[in-house]
Design a protein around this motif. Structure first.
Motif, PDB file in Angstrom:
ATOM      1  N   GLU A  44       0.984  -1.146  -0.037  1.00  0.00           N
ATOM      2  CA  GLU A  44      -0.015   0.035   0.037  1.00  0.00           C
ATOM      3  C   GLU A  44       1.065   1.121   0.026  1.00  0.00           C
ATOM      4  N   LYS A  45       0.409   2.261  -0.949  1.00  0.00           N
ATOM      5  CA  LYS A  45       1.315   3.447  -0.860  1.00  0.00           C
ATOM      6  C   LYS A  45       0.979   4.412   0.218  1.00  0.00           C
ATOM      7  N   VAL A  46       1.844   4.789   0.871  1.00  0.00           N
ATOM      8  CA  VAL A  46       1.327   5.752   2.209  1.00  0.00           C
ATOM      9  C   VAL A  46       2.067   7.023   2.132  1.00  0.00           C
ATOM     10  N   THR A  47       1.533   8.133   2.530  1.00  0.00           N
ATOM     11  CA  THR A  47       2.338   9.398   2.619  1.00  0.00           C
ATOM     12  C   THR A  47       2.406   9.493   4.048  1.00  0.00           C
ATOM     13  N   LEU A  48       3.750  10.044   4.431  1.00  0.00           N
ATOM     14  CA  LEU A  48       4.101  10.236   5.678  1.00  0.00           C
ATOM     15  C   LEU A  48       4.313  11.919   5.742  1.00  0.00           C
ATOM     16  N   GLN A  49       3.822  12.489   6.905  1.00  0.00           N
ATOM     17  CA  GLN A  49       4.064  13.794   7.210  1.00  0.00           C
ATOM     18  C   GLN A  49       4.907  14.386   7.994  1.00  0.00           C
ATOM     19  N   LEU A  50       6.023  14.985   7.694  1.00  0.00           N
ATOM     20  CA  LEU A  50       7.053  15.405   8.700  1.00  0.00           C
ATOM     21  C   LEU A  50       6.613  16.696   9.460  1.00  0.00           C
ATOM     22  N   LEU A  51       6.526  16.956  10.676  1.00  0.00           N
ATOM     23  CA  LEU A  51       6.080  17.919  11.228  1.00  0.00           C
ATOM     24  C   LEU A  51       7.167  18.683  12.228  1.00  0.00           C
ATOM     25  N   ASN A  52       7.256  19.852  12.054  1.00  0.00           N
ATOM     26  CA  ASN A  52       7.999  20.699  13.014  1.00  0.00           C
ATOM     27  C   ASN A  52       7.107  22.073  13.756  1.00  0.00           C
ATOM     28  N   HIS A  53       7.167  21.798  15.153  1.00  0.00           N
ATOM     29  CA  HIS A  53       6.082  22.660  15.587  1.00  0.00           C
ATOM     30  C   HIS A  53       4.919  22.722  15.217  1.00  0.00           C
ATOM     31  N   GLY A  54       4.311  21.423  14.910  1.00  0.00           N
ATOM     32  CA  GLY A  54       2.976  21.155  14.307  1.00  0.00           C
ATOM     33  C   GLY A  54       2.795  21.482  13.093  1.00  0.00           C
ATOM     34  N   GLU A  55       3.798  22.179  12.187  1.00  0.00           N
ATOM     35  CA  GLU A  55       3.716  22.582  10.904  1.00  0.00           C
ATOM     36  C   GLU A  55       4.433  21.599   9.950  1.00  0.00           C
ATOM     37  N   GLU A  56       3.916  21.051   8.902  1.00  0.00           N
ATOM     38  CA  GLU A  56       4.692  20.102   7.866  1.00  0.00           C
ATOM     39  C   GLU A  56       5.531  20.986   7.315  1.00  0.00           C
ATOM     40  N   PHE A  57       6.639  20.108   7.080  1.00  0.00           N
ATOM     41  CA  PHE A  57       7.897  20.725   6.441  1.00  0.00           C
ATOM     42  C   PHE A  57       8.508  19.768   5.308  1.00  0.00           C
ATOM     43  N   ASP A  58       7.767  18.569   5.476  1.00  0.00           N
ATOM     44  CA  ASP A  58       8.173  17.533   4.273  1.00  0.00           C
ATOM     45  C   ASP A  58       7.244  16.312   4.146  1.00  0.00           C
ATOM     46  N   GLU A  59       6.660  16.085   2.995  1.00  0.00           N
ATOM     47  CA  GLU A  59       5.884  14.676   2.761  1.00  0.00           C
ATOM     48  C   GLU A  59       6.764  13.892   2.039  1.00  0.00           C
ATOM     49  N   ILE A  60       6.656  12.649   2.626  1.00  0.00           N
ATOM     50  CA  ILE A  60       7.467  11.419   2.100  1.00  0.00           C
ATOM     51  C   ILE A  60       6.741  10.181   1.533  1.00  0.00           C
ATOM     52  N   GLU A  61       6.645   9.889   0.393  1.00  0.00           N
ATOM     53  CA  GLU A  61       5.898   8.529   0.232  1.00  0.00           C
ATOM     54  C   GLU A  61       6.633   7.277   0.482  1.00  0.00           C
ATOM     55  N   THR A  62       5.898   6.218   0.971  1.00  0.00           N
ATOM     56  CA  THR A  62       6.759   4.990   1.117  1.00  0.00           C
ATOM     57  C   THR A  62       5.545   3.962   0.853  1.00  0.00           C
ATOM     58  N   ASN A  63       6.027   2.485   1.223  1.00  0.00           N
ATOM     59  CA  ASN A  63       5.170   1.574   0.856  1.00  0.00           C
ATOM     60  C   ASN A  63       4.921   0.825   2.293  1.00  0.00           C
ATOM     61  N   PHE A  64       3.667   0.302   2.508  1.00  0.00           N
ATOM     62  CA  PHE A  64       3.452  -0.550   3.707  1.00  0.00           C
ATOM     63  C   PHE A  64       3.202  -1.874   3.272  1.00  0.00           C
ATOM     64  N   MET A  65       3.797  -2.928   3.499  1.00  0.00           N
ATOM     65  CA  MET A  65       3.554  -4.298   3.027  1.00  0.00           C
ATOM     66  C   MET A  65       3.073  -5.147   4.137  1.00  0.00           C
ATOM     67  N   ALA A  66       2.101  -5.976   3.776  1.00  0.00           N
ATOM     68  CA  ALA A  66       1.340  -6.997   4.716  1.00  0.00           C
ATOM     69  C   ALA A  66       0.614  -7.866   3.803  1.00  0.00           C
ATOM     70  N   PRO A  67       0.275  -9.114   4.349  1.00  0.00           N
ATOM     71  CA  PRO A  67      -0.537  -9.945   3.333  1.00  0.00           C
ATOM     72  C   PRO A  67      -1.892  -9.598   3.518  1.00  0.00           C
ATOM     73  N   VAL A  68      -2.735  -9.652   2.439  1.00  0.00           N
ATOM     74  CA  VAL A  68      -4.073  -9.628   2.513  1.00  0.00           C
ATOM     75  C   VAL A  68      -4.734 -10.850   2.887  1.00  0.00           C
ATOM     76  N   GLY A  69      -5.756 -10.828   3.844  1.00  0.00           N
ATOM     77  CA  GLY A  69      -6.415 -11.733   4.575  1.00  0.00           C
ATOM     78  C   GLY A  69      -6.000 -12.000   5.955  1.00  0.00           C
ATOM     79  N   ALA A  70      -6.526 -13.018   6.562  1.00  0.00           N
ATOM     80  CA  ALA A  70      -6.214 -13.207   8.051  1.00  0.00           C
ATOM     81  C   ALA A  70      -4.795 -13.840   8.194  1.00  0.00           C
ATOM     82  N   LEU A  71      -4.188 -13.492   9.201  1.00  0.00           N
ATOM     83  CA  LEU A  71      -2.774 -14.024   9.485  1.00  0.00           C
ATOM     84  C   LEU A  71      -2.936 -15.284  10.065  1.00  0.00           C
ATOM     85  N   LYS A  72      -1.854 -16.203   9.917  1.00  0.00           N
ATOM     86  CA  LYS A  72      -2.009 -17.563  10.287  1.00  0.00           C
ATOM     87  C   LYS A  72      -1.857 -17.387  11.758  1.00  0.00           C
TER      88      LYS A  72
END
Ligand code: SF4
Ligand code: SF4
Length: 476
Positions: free
Chosen positions: A447-475
């Protein structure tokens, strides 16, 4: 050099067939330049004092506790005139190098190798430090030659030993200086004050640099300018007939010949009395009367030597002088040629772009990468997580606090060992964090996710990354 010799009195190219410092048998022709004195040498000496003082003071200059100049290639951190550049500022450094490059080209097109003769550290140390010590211990050129050819008497052992010791000491000083520019004065102080075993790398670095300088200044000498220096190699394409160089006025000087008392020369002789002094003082061993040559570092020694001769023979000084080929031929000195205007324009554009980049550069920056070798971690209560590395750079001169948020419904951030990151001024920080979500909410394996980096509550950078996990119930 590619440019043709324009002196019609000489076979134009034979002198280019050999290097003055290499004999016919291919062995080194040791150059013994004669001591020089005169107007230019005096001012070069004064300037060398200033430049050497600046060079040695450089690493010790601090502004608000941080170095004014640092070229830490190991940590890829550069401080230039107090401004800090990190690996993320590579584009700025490239611009800075381009500006320097174009400036050097422009300067060379107009003023030739004035840098080599007046300001290059190689010339400064060689001619103004090591050579002077050599003259002091071994005497002028002829005495040095005699000493080198003499058997190993007590006097020779003493003089050579003393010279080697002093050269080694100064090389060590320069080695420490270079290390101070690379890693900072405090680190060099650590290297000096602690046993070598506690900092093998630093100790080896100091010794290696000192060894290189000893080799260069005690033996390699003018070869560094003639054979190694890339700037020297560039002269052939940079100089043209309008560039100002140390030049011999062959119109005035030729046909050369010694003065013979009470003899009316027919045809009349030129001003060069063929005394050879200009060759004897040249640290690269060339004859400037052959025309502009790649080996000429524009040290002005031949100007001073020739002016002294001209005064003695009561002829105008300046037979060898700073001038362009065109000014010798036609008496016209033209500085603002089309090439100069072109390079100036490029330089102005680069400077403008650099200023704009500096004005808009981020004071805080971050990069996120997935933790290597890991996909996802199963957690209790049907939760699943991914681990990430984060690198934060604080380019400001204040402490900064950085938080992280994720712009994805139902996903949480867990910073490892803290709630936020605290960054000291002018530092790089490396941390880790988890992204966590309910496994039941996982819809896609990546899943593509967007991270927000904040300094004193204000965003100074947005970074895209991936979140990986199997679809469906875990064993379970
Ligand atoms: S030719 Fe003259 S200016 Fe050039 S290196 Fe020799 S002495 Fe110096
Ligand atoms: S020092 Fe001057 S006069 Fe003597 S050989 Fe050189 S150019 Fe000629």
């Amino acid at each position: 050099m590619a440019k043709k010799n324009q002196n019609p009195h000489l076979n134009p190219e034979t002198f280019r067939d050999a290097l003055a410092s290499v004999g016919d048998d291919g062995k080194r022709n040791w150059v013994y330049p004669k001591k020089v004195k005169g107007f230019y040498f005096r001012y070069r000496t004064y300037l060398s004092w200033v430049l050497l003082a600046v060079l040695f003071a450089g690493p010790f200059i601090r502004i608000d506790g941080r170095p004014y100049m640092l070229f830490n290639i190991f940590e890829r951190k550069f401080i230039i005139f107090g401004a800090v550049f990190w690996p993320q500022d590579t584009i700025l450094l490239i611009f800075l190098l381009l500006i320097l490059f174009v400036f050097v080209i422009l300067f060379t097109v107009v003023f030739g190798r004035v840098w080599c003769g007046w300001a290059c550290p190689q010339t400064l140390f060689m001619e103004m430090v090591f050579r002077k010590i050599e003259y002091l211990i071994e005497g002028d050129a002829n005495q040095q030659r005699t000493l080198n050819e003499a058997p190993w008497t007590g006097e020779k052992i003493w003089k050579k030993g003393l010279k080697t010791t002093v050269f080694a000491f100064i090389s060590l000083l320069i080695g420490h200086l270079v290390m101070a520019y690379l890693i900072g004065v405090d680190e060099v102080r650590e290297i000096v004050t602690r046993p070598p075993s506690e900092n093998i790398a630093g100790f080896t670095g100091v010794l290696a640099f000192s060894g290189i300088f000893m080799f260069v200044f005690a033996w390699f000498r003018e070869q560094a300018c003639i054979v190694v220096c890339p700037y020297g190699r560039l002269q052939g394409v940079l100089l043209d007939d309008n560039s100002i160089n140390v030049i011999y006025d062959y119109i005035r000087g030729e046909p050369r010949g010694p003065i013979r008392k009470n003899v009316v020369e027919e045809p009349a002789k030129g001003d060069c009395v063929d005394c050879g002094l200009c060759v004897q003082v040249c640290p690269t061993g060339i004859d400037i009367r052959n025309g502009t040559q790649m080996e000429c570092v524009n040290c002005t020694a031949c100007i001073d030597a020739c002016d002294e001769v001209m005064v003695k023979v009561e002829r105008p000084t300046g037979l060898i002088r700073y001038a362009s080929e065109n000014s010798v031929k036609g008496g016209v000195q033209k500085l603002f040629t089309g090439r100069v205007r072109g390079f100036s324009l490029v330089l102005v554009v680069l400077l403008g772009a650099f200023v704009a980049l500096i004005a808009t550069r981020d004071e805080l920056a971050g990069t996120v990468t997935r933790f290597p070798g890991m996909t996802y971690q199963e957690r209790e209560a049907g939760r699943v997580s991914n681990l990430y590395n984060i690198t934060l750079i604080n380019k400001t001169f204040e402490q900064q606090r950085v938080e992280i948020d994720v712009l994805a419904d139902g996903m949480d951030v867990e910073i490892v060992g803290a709630k936020e990151w605290v960054l000291a001024p002018q530092t790089k920080f490396e941390g880790r964090f988890f992204l966590v979500r309910n496994q039941a909410d996982v819809k896609v394996p990546q899943e593509k996710v967007t991270l927000q980096l904040l300094n004193h509550g204000e965003e100074f950078d947005e970074i895209e990354t991936n979140f990986m996990a199997p679809v469906g119930a875990l064993k379970q």
